[in-house]
Design an enzyme around this catalytic site. Structure first.
Site, PDB file in Angstrom:
ATOM      1  N   SER A 141       0.865  -1.006   0.094  1.00 58.08           N
ATOM      2  CA  SER A 141       0.105  -0.126   0.081  1.00 58.08           C
ATOM      3  C   SER A 141       0.958   1.252  -0.016  1.00 58.08           C
ATOM      4  O   SER A 141       2.065   1.097   0.391  1.00 58.08           O
ATOM      5  CB  SER A 141      -0.836   0.021   1.379  1.00 58.08           C
ATOM      6  N   TYR A 154      -2.121  -1.561  10.321  1.00 60.01           N
ATOM      7  CA  TYR A 154      -2.162  -1.959   8.913  1.00 60.01           C
ATOM      8  C   TYR A 154      -0.892  -1.286   8.513  1.00 60.01           C
ATOM      9  O   TYR A 154      -0.206  -1.900   7.699  1.00 60.01           O
ATOM     10  CB  TYR A 154      -3.287  -0.964   8.120  1.00 60.01           C
TER      11      TYR A 154
END
Ligand code: NAD
Length: 246
Positions: A141, A154
């Site tokens: 990401s 995350y």
């Protein structure tokens, strides 16, 4: 323009019943390849495999379970020489550092987003070696390049994916196996539904291109990395993010 660049090649995709993985499955089959769609979402995975026809097969796969990875790899090998793996499966929940369930959420993210990628790479390598070469794409990401508010769990896992990609790239280069990471910015999939509409609008306002990306735009990059067109690339980290990294 469509090509047959994946003709005779089989790819295993985790978390591919929908979203980014689903778009990759469609693109690979359109380009002549075969796919094993692994996911915990049985109905959605079976429906996608049925839509794609004999070049696609759904296998129930929880990426935290080593035995299920073995089964998914065996299913892929039964379809032909396995040339690649995409580690798409992932979860995202906003978790502030002081959240009451912070430890449980942190450990859940690590199990799925990080251990899942480790197990995927570990499980597929023998199959790639027996095919003579292969390409692994790990979906990180832009949060794996920087961070985001309320995203400590995350962030930890997406930086880990970026690091594991480089370690595996160095280790596997002698086996003709390339390993690269892809870093999407905000992409229009179900994953964004954990945020409110207002939060998503505020996020879009920060994107230089002024819109969310599409799963197809990410699939374009992933399929480039799976294909021989990227044969001199390993250990690289590529953002597809509408300019978010600027
Ligand atoms: N959508 C975005 O904005 C965005 C941005 C950056 C990175 N990503 C990453 O892209 C990847 C795909 O996300 P998406 O946007 O397609 O979201 P999505 O929620 O549509 O897809 C994630 C898939 O992973 C599957 N999954 C979850 N836990 C699993 C498990 N234990 N075993 C197997 N499968 C499991 C889900 O069932 C789902 O099909 C994720 O790794 C995500 O972190 C997404």
């Amino acid at each position: 323009m469509q090509t047959r660049r994946f003709a005779g090649r089989v790819f295993l995709l985790s978390g591919a019943a929908r979203g980014l993985g689903g778009a990759q499955a469609r693109r690979i089959v359109a380009d002549g390849g075969s796919v094993v769609i692994g996911d915990v979402l049985v109905q959605a995975g079976q429906a996608l495999a049925a839509e794609l026809g004999p070049a696609a097969q759904f296998v129930e796969l929880d990426v935290t379970e080593p035995d299920q990875w073995q089964r998914a790899v065996a299913a892929a090998q039964a379809m032909g020489p396995v040339h690649g793996l995409v580690n798409n499966a992932g979860v995202y929940a906003p978790v502030p550092l002081q959240a009451d369930d912070g430890l449980a959420q942190f450990e859940r993210h690590v199990r799925i987003n990080q251990t899942g990628v480790f197990l995927g790479m570990r499980s597929v390598v023998p199959a790639l070696k027996s095919s003579g070469a292969g390409s692994i794409v790990n979906i990180s990401s832009t949060v794996g390049l920087r961070s985001a508010p309320n995203a400590i769990a995350y962030t930890a896992t997406k930086w880990a994916v970026r690091g594991m990609t480089k370690a595996a790239a160095l280790e596997l280069v002698r086996d003709q196996i390339r390993v690269n990471s892809v870093h999407p910015g905000p992409i229009d999939t179900d994953m964004l539904s954990v945020r409110t509409a207002e939060q998503n609008q505020a996020r879009i306002a920060q994107i230089p291109m002024g819109r969310l990306g599409t799963a197809e735009e990410v699939a374009n990059l992933v399929c480039f990395l799976l294909s021989d067109e990227s044969r001199y690339m390993t250990g690289s980290e590529l953002a597809v993010d509408g300019g978010c990294a600027l």
